[in-house]
Design an enzyme around this catalytic site. Structure first.
Site, PDB file in Angstrom:
ATOM      1  CG  ASN A 194      -0.043   0.288   2.653  1.00  0.00           C
ATOM      2  OD1 ASN A 194       0.811   0.625   2.671  1.00  0.00           O
ATOM      3  ND2 ASN A 194      -0.622  -0.798   3.669  1.00  0.00           N
ATOM      4  CG  LEU A 195       0.880   6.068  -0.742  1.00  0.00           C
ATOM      5  CD1 LEU A 195       1.621   6.087  -1.982  1.00  0.00           C
ATOM      6  CD2 LEU A 195      -0.159   7.433  -0.751  1.00  0.00           C
ATOM      7  CG  ASP A 263      -5.738 -10.465   3.462  1.00  0.00           C
ATOM      8  OD1 ASP A 263      -4.423 -10.049   3.303  1.00  0.00           O
ATOM      9  OD2 ASP A 263      -6.399 -10.644   4.411  1.00  0.00           O
TER      10      ASP A 263
END
Length: 474
Positions: A194-195, A263
């Site tokens: 993620n970022l 997920d």
């Protein structure tokens, strides 16, 4: 980019990583504790769900793909609960059970669909890395994609051994990374930080240009096949060497709970790639799936029917004028949601009040209404020269605009029998004053147990009469 539903049933995926149990205590709150300024929850329901790598495997299985899982647990009740849940979902789970250590459990106290408290039970695992590698190696035969689901809990201690074992068999490796050292994923086909995780490695990114630049540098340094940065409300960015960046907007209509969204992304990616989808298409499908899961409460799997319906919505085929391929896909989805299919047909040259009433009555016979329309040549053969007044495209467009109609399709023959044999509706409806056994296609529908119904027509409503009246007034 046109999306379609992959054949997940031919897409075996192996997941390796940190498994955990997500446990939920649900109950009502009606008072504040006299001991402290906190709400009192009267627990009424206890729910266990597979989490972490187990949730990834569960998501893959929910899409209809064969899923295997290798992970590390304690030798306790929580591990038994995980094993039972996964077995029930069709996941082949192989656990390295370590005595005297607890299975990772994340307990969430819920009330009125809100999370009040989370309590974690976990200790770092003393994983036998060699034994785990042997377990993975024994399961790689026939696998299309290997997923490393890394939560930094200790199950994965030999990333490179696993990556190289898969690459030696030409199996793509997807990794959901954790921590501040991405070098352990060197050579992976794709990583999906993620970022925040990405910026922890490369530094802050002021804009998309900087994100793309730093991402390209990271891919070169780590010999990565691709990099997918998930960016929350800003969607996703896919980076590949020698390809322009691909930015996808977030697809969520309403964000309810982001638990398990990562997920869902990697599981949909893995199953799609295993099914033969090109990476951009797989990412687009993962983006759709993420938009679904954040609208759910807690750790949740995305089912194949849910993804199929999201694809239809994305492609504009949830309603309206469809091709036969789109229609059959829409019917599969409707039936997966236990919706019944109603079918009717006609020329519908000039739509009038009688048609509208009839179609509303037809729609009431089930959950979804298909209207099959004779094409122009077919109408001319049935009605004679000068008909149809309106072309088939215009007739279908008007029908598709009616609230009672779900799907519209044309057919070239005098009768819809060929179409009925493919569609197999639950109910065949026709308007008129004849018996059921006189309805064209009744024998086809009755043969597989479908119903045939004849509905009355609205009096003084006739396309032919309207046409004659117009011609007489010319």
């Amino acid at each position: 980019m046109k999306l379609s539903m992959p054949r997940f049933d031919q897409a075996p995926v192996l997941v390796v990583g940190d498994v955990m149990l997500d446990r939920y205590w649900h109950g009502g709150t009606s008072r504040i504790s006299p001991e402290a300024p906190v709400p009192v929850v009267k627990v009424e329901q206890i729910e266990d769900r597979p989490g972490g790598a187990a949730n990834v495997a569960l998501n893959i299985a929910a899409l209809g793909a064969p899923a295997s899982l290798v992970g590390v647990t304690g030798d306790d009740e929580a591990a038994d609960s995980l094993a039972n849940s996964l077995r029930g979902a069709g996941v082949r789970a192989v656990f390295q059970r370590i005595a005297h250590q607890p299975t990772i459990v994340k307990l969430r106290v819920m009330s009125r669909h809100q999370q009040l408290l989370r309590i974690d039970f976990e200790e770092p695992f003393a994983t036998d890395a060699q034994a785990l590698s042997s377990q993975v190696d024994a399961l790689l035969e026939g696998i299309k994609v290997l997923v490393l689901s890394d939560y930094g809990k200790g199950a994965l201690r030999n990333h490179q051994v696993l990556i190289q074992a898969a690459k030696a068999r030409n199996i793509p490796v997807l990794a959901d990374p954790k921590g501040k050292d991405f070098s352990i994923y060197r050579g992976a086909s794709l990583i999906t930080p993620n970022l925040s995780e990405f910026e922890a490695i490369v530094g802050g990114c002021a804009d998309e240009h900087e994100l793309v630049s730093k991402g390209a540098t990271l891919m070169a340094e780590l010999d990565l096949g691709a990099l997918l940065v998930t960016r929350g409300e800003h969607g996703m960015t896919l980076l590949r060497p020698d390809h322009p960046a691909m930015h996808l907007p977030a697809r969520a209509r309403e964000v309810f709970d982001v638990t398990g969204a990562g997920d869902t992304v990697i599981s949909t990616l893995a199953a799609s790639i295993a099914a033969g989808e090109e990476l951009p298409h797989a990412v687009a499908l993962a983006n759709l799936a993420a938009g679904i899961v954040v609208g759910k409460l807690g750790t949740a799997a995305i089912s194949a029917p849910e993804l199929r319906r999201a694809i239809q919505r994305s492609e504009g085929s949830e309603r309206g004028v469809l091709t036969i391929e789109q229609l059959l896909l829409a019917i599969d989805d409707a039936r997966a949601h236990n919706e019944s299919i109603v079918f009717t047909n006609g020329c519908f040259d000039i739509l009038h009040a009688g048609h509208v009433t009839y179609l509303e009555q037809a729609r009431a016979q089930g959950d979804r209404l298909i209207v099959a329309v004779n094409d122009d040549a077919s109408v001319s053969r049935l009605k004679g020269p000068g008909r149809p007044i309106n072309s088939v495209d215009r007739r279908m467009a008007v029908l598709a605009g009616l609230g009672a109609v779900d799907w519209v399709i044309s057919f070239p023959e005098a009768t819809p029998e060929n179409l009925l044999a493919q569609v197999k509706p639950d109910v065949l409806v026709k308007g008129g004053d004849y018996s059921v056994d006189q309805v064209v296609g009744a024998d086809i529908v009755s043969a597989y147990g479908g119903k045939v119904k004849v509905l009355g027509l609205v009096e003084n409503s006739s396309t032919t009469a309207i046409v004659e009246k117009i011609r007489n007034n010319e």
